[in-house]
Design a protein around this motif. Structure first.
Motif, mmCIF file in Angstrom:
data_model
loop_
_atom_site.group_PDB
_atom_site.id
_atom_site.type_symbol
_atom_site.label_atom_id
_atom_site.label_comp_id
_atom_site.label_asym_id
_atom_site.label_seq_id
_atom_site.Cartn_x
_atom_site.Cartn_y
_atom_site.Cartn_z
ATOM 1 N N GLU A 1 0.574 -1.350 -0.177
ATOM 2 C CA GLU A 1 0.144 -0.029 0.148
ATOM 3 C C GLU A 1 1.031 1.416 0.149
ATOM 4 O O GLU A 1 1.567 1.008 0.814
ATOM 5 C CB GLU A 1 -0.997 -0.140 1.297
ATOM 6 C CG GLU A 1 -1.913 1.167 1.719
ATOM 7 C CD GLU A 1 -2.784 2.031 0.272
ATOM 8 O OE1 GLU A 1 -2.227 2.553 0.108
ATOM 9 O OE2 GLU A 1 -3.462 0.694 -0.047
ATOM 10 N N ASN B 1 -0.445 4.598 0.470
ATOM 11 C CA ASN B 1 -0.746 6.161 0.534
ATOM 12 C C ASN B 1 -0.860 5.739 2.002
ATOM 13 O O ASN B 1 -1.372 4.578 2.715
ATOM 14 C CB ASN B 1 -2.345 5.843 0.540
ATOM 15 C CG ASN B 1 -3.640 6.880 1.222
ATOM 16 O OD1 ASN B 1 -3.093 7.085 2.278
ATOM 17 N ND2 ASN B 1 -4.049 7.298 0.582
ATOM 18 N N ASP C 1 -1.794 7.150 4.878
ATOM 19 C CA ASP C 1 -3.184 7.028 5.644
ATOM 20 C C ASP C 1 -3.565 5.918 5.791
ATOM 21 O O ASP C 1 -4.396 4.976 6.414
ATOM 22 C CB ASP C 1 -3.938 8.027 4.762
ATOM 23 C CG ASP C 1 -3.644 9.697 5.432
ATOM 24 O OD1 ASP C 1 -2.743 9.712 6.362
ATOM 25 O OD2 ASP C 1 -3.846 10.249 4.552
ATOM 26 N N ASP C 2 -3.805 4.940 4.768
ATOM 27 C CA ASP C 2 -4.064 4.306 4.780
ATOM 28 C C ASP C 2 -3.778 2.887 5.042
ATOM 29 O O ASP C 2 -4.255 1.804 5.597
ATOM 30 C CB ASP C 2 -4.236 3.424 2.841
ATOM 31 C CG ASP C 2 -5.835 3.789 2.824
ATOM 32 O OD1 ASP C 2 -6.709 4.614 3.218
ATOM 33 O OD2 ASP C 2 -6.309 3.823 1.393
#
Length: 155
Positions: A12, A14, A16-17
């Motif tokens: 991943e 991102n 934030d993700d």
């Protein structure tokens, strides 16, 4: 890893993700170690013990790969294609975890050999529940294919 438990590999980009996923697993009671890589090339380096991940050779592969589709350098579909093309990783469970609602992404994902396609829930509560269910199924219920330690780099 205590008790020989295989980690989860989260692919991943991102941050934030990544944070949301890690918090959701913790809140859902999934205590397995989560290794995070942030692009498609690094995911393959991790899986094939290349570059900065060469020290992983001889260690167990992840229990499951959670793979985003929209990644820098090499997208998730290409990562999946490489995983399925290599006999050393072709049986590795791969769950696409994506915010994409495009039907084409779902069809390509399953066509490329994904074991599951999960759309990232919008709300935190739904995300925690999805994380709980993913952990329950892939880490507790699924028997999984026999695994060998990570293969190391190709010669």
């Amino acid at each position: 890893m205590s008790g020989g438990e295989r980690p989860i590999l989260l692919v991943e980009d991102n941050p934030d993700d990544v944070d949301l996923t890690l918090r959701a697993f913790k809140r859902a009671g999934v205590s397995r170690r989560v290794d995070v890589v942030t692009d498609g090339v690094e995911a393959l380096d991790y899986l094939f013990c290349r570059a900065g991940h060469a020290a992983r050779a001889g260690q167990p592969p992840p229990a499951v790969v959670l793979l985003d589709l929209k990644l820098p350098r090499l997208d998730g579909h290409e990562v999946l294609r490489h995983i399925r093309a290599d006999p050393r990783t072709r049986l590795l469970p791969v769950v696409i975890l994506s915010s994409s609602v495009e039907e084409e992404d779902v069809v390509r994902g399953y066509g490329g050999g994904a074991n599951s396609y999960v759309r990232k829930p919008v709300s935190y509560t739904e995300f925690v529940e999805a994380a709980r269910q993913l952990g329950l199924y892939w880490l507790a219920l699924d028997h999984g294919a026999p695994v060998e330690p990570f293969p190391g780099a190709r010669g």
